[in-house]
Design an enzyme around this catalytic site. Structure first.
Site, mmCIF file in Angstrom:
data_model
loop_
_atom_site.group_PDB
_atom_site.id
_atom_site.type_symbol
_atom_site.label_atom_id
_atom_site.label_comp_id
_atom_site.label_asym_id
_atom_site.label_seq_id
_atom_site.Cartn_x
_atom_site.Cartn_y
_atom_site.Cartn_z
ATOM 1 N N HIS A 48 0.822 -1.273 0.082
ATOM 2 C CA HIS A 48 0.012 0.052 0.025
ATOM 3 C C HIS A 48 0.710 1.276 -0.069
ATOM 4 C CE1 HIS A 48 -3.219 -2.808 1.752
ATOM 5 N NE2 HIS A 48 -3.696 -2.370 0.379
ATOM 6 N N GLU A 51 1.786 3.741 2.993
ATOM 7 C CA GLU A 51 2.479 2.723 4.456
ATOM 8 C C GLU A 51 3.970 2.978 4.279
ATOM 9 O OE1 GLU A 51 0.056 -0.985 4.590
ATOM 10 O OE2 GLU A 51 -1.829 0.152 4.241
ATOM 11 N N HIS A 177 2.378 -4.077 6.999
ATOM 12 C CA HIS A 177 1.521 -3.131 6.638
ATOM 13 C C HIS A 177 1.613 -2.093 7.756
ATOM 14 C CE1 HIS A 177 -0.928 -4.438 3.018
ATOM 15 N NE2 HIS A 177 -0.345 -5.522 3.271
ATOM 16 N N GLU A 247 0.566 -5.292 10.891
ATOM 17 C CA GLU A 247 0.041 -4.019 10.932
ATOM 18 C C GLU A 247 1.107 -3.000 11.999
ATOM 19 O OE1 GLU A 247 -1.953 -2.569 9.125
ATOM 20 O OE2 GLU A 247 -3.217 -4.137 8.300
HETATM 21 O O1 0X9 Z 1 -7.017 -4.071 4.424
HETATM 22 C C1 0X9 Z 1 -5.867 -4.533 4.387
HETATM 23 O O2 0X9 Z 1 -5.347 -4.787 3.267
HETATM 24 C C2 0X9 Z 1 -4.727 -4.613 5.430
HETATM 25 N N1 0X9 Z 1 -5.086 -3.429 6.265
HETATM 26 S S1 0X9 Z 1 -4.345 -1.917 5.835
HETATM 27 O O3 0X9 Z 1 -4.950 -1.065 6.713
HETATM 28 N N2 0X9 Z 1 -2.845 -2.036 5.978
HETATM 29 O O4 0X9 Z 1 -4.972 -1.811 4.473
HETATM 30 C C3 0X9 Z 1 -5.270 -5.815 6.649
HETATM 31 C C4 0X9 Z 1 -5.312 -7.097 5.840
HETATM 32 C C5 0X9 Z 1 -5.810 -7.938 6.783
HETATM 33 N N3 0X9 Z 1 -6.370 -9.057 6.112
HETATM 34 C C6 0X9 Z 1 -7.703 -9.204 6.114
HETATM 35 N N4 0X9 Z 1 -8.625 -8.583 6.901
HETATM 36 N N5 0X9 Z 1 -8.230 -10.139 5.269
HETATM 37 ZN ZN ZN Z 2 -1.746 -2.005 3.938
#
Ligand code: 0X9
Ligand code: ZN
Length: 293
Positions: A48, A51, A177, A247
């Site tokens: 991302h 990030e 992330h 995260e």
């Molecule tokens: O949404 C995402 O891709 C991740 N969070 S972020 O804030 N870095 O964008 C989390 C991915 C975790 N995976 C799932 N929840 N499936």
């Molecule tokens: Zn992310």
């Protein structure tokens, strides 16, 4: 790093982005002719664009690893000599560049695909091919979680797929992330646990152990929210690689959100040093955590 530690580090290119940039990485091995016979582990960051700490952290952890190796730190020497380590710190360099190139952060998330309707970007962490498009992603190109027209439609996710599949010795994967201070493990596309009880337990135990060091909260990805097409659902679901998403800091928007400033880097690297070594170490057999206390 590849120049300074050329005995054990190679700069690799695993593919090209939508805009034609190289997706680069570091391959660390004591003996490149034998690397595939050693247990493998892969770290990645920068899926991302906004990030940036997820890029800096794997880079700085790797720098620290190489410095300690050079200095003769016995724990690090033993690890590096007996493992095959891969680091792809910036999976989405087009997005990262776009986020900073105007001089003001743009809070960009996706890659820089120009979709047929002229709207930019696919969310690379919704584009992987296991359970793709089954929830928590969007088919609207305007969405920040646009999944793309098909699984692995993007050259960036394809590059990761090809690279991980080509390195069959990889048993552990960590995708960095930001932010929220979490240690996540599959599944993310369903609230169900992994059906293989042992694999589920291995993820739980390892997440808890690492959380004890970095102070983050360990949980199943879907406990954060349901999202399909992320890296780790694919790497575990398709390849049975023990897989985590961190995260990183800060915990909240109040702590700086995606832009906490460079001053936070050292602290984040330090708290994630032990988890980093732990993952490298356990790539010989992650299932041995079932017999550890
Ligand atoms: O949404 C995402 O891709 C991740 N969070 S972020 O804030 N870095 O964008 C989390 C991915 C975790 N995976 C799932 N929840 N499936
Ligand atoms: Zn992310």
């Amino acid at each position: 790093l590849a120049t300074d530690y050329s005995q054990i580090v190679r700069l690799i290119t695993i593919g090209k982005t939508v805009e034609g940039r190289d997706i680069v990485g570091l391959h660390i091995s004591k003996d490149f002719t034998q690397s595939a016979t050693k247990p493998g582990v892969i770290f990645m960051g920068g899926h991302h664009a906004r990030e940036h700490l997820s890029v800096e952290t794997p880079l700085r952890l790797t720098k620290k690893l190489l410095e300690r190796y050079q200095a003769g730190d016995s724990e690090v020497v033993a690890l590096v000599d007996n493992r095959d380590i891969h680091i792809i710190p910036a999976v989405n360099p087009d997005g990262l560049e776009y986020d900073v190139s105007s001089g003001n952060y743009r809070s960009w998330r996706k890659n820089r695909r120009k979709n047929p309707d002229g709207v930019y970007g696919v969310d690379l962490n919704r584009n992987y091919g296991f359970g793709w498009g089954t929830g928590g992603s969007s088919d609207d190109t305007y969405s920040d979680v646009y999944m793309g027209p098909a699984p692995f439609s993007e050259p960036e996710t394809q590059a990761i797929k090809n690279y991980v599949e080509a390195n069959k010795n990889i048993t552990i994967l960590l995708s960095f992330h930001t932010f929220s201070k979490l240690v996540l493990y599959p599944w993310g596309h369903t609230y169900d646990p992994i059906s293989d009880n042992q694999a589920q337990r291995v993820h739980e135990l390892m997440a808890k152990k690492m959380a004890g060091w970095n102070g983050y909260t360990p949980e199943q990805s879907s406990d954060l929210y349901i999202a399909s097409g992320d890296t780790t659902d694919w790497s575990y679901g398709e390849l049975k690689i023990i897989s985590f998403t961190f995260e990183l800091d800060p915990g909240q928007f109040l702590g700086g959100g995606f832009y906490p400033g460079a001053g936070i880097i050292e602290e984040v690297v330090n708290k994630n040093w032990k988890p980093y070594l732990y993952l490298i170490d356990h790539s010989d057999n992650p299932y041995r955590v079932l017999n550890e206390k």
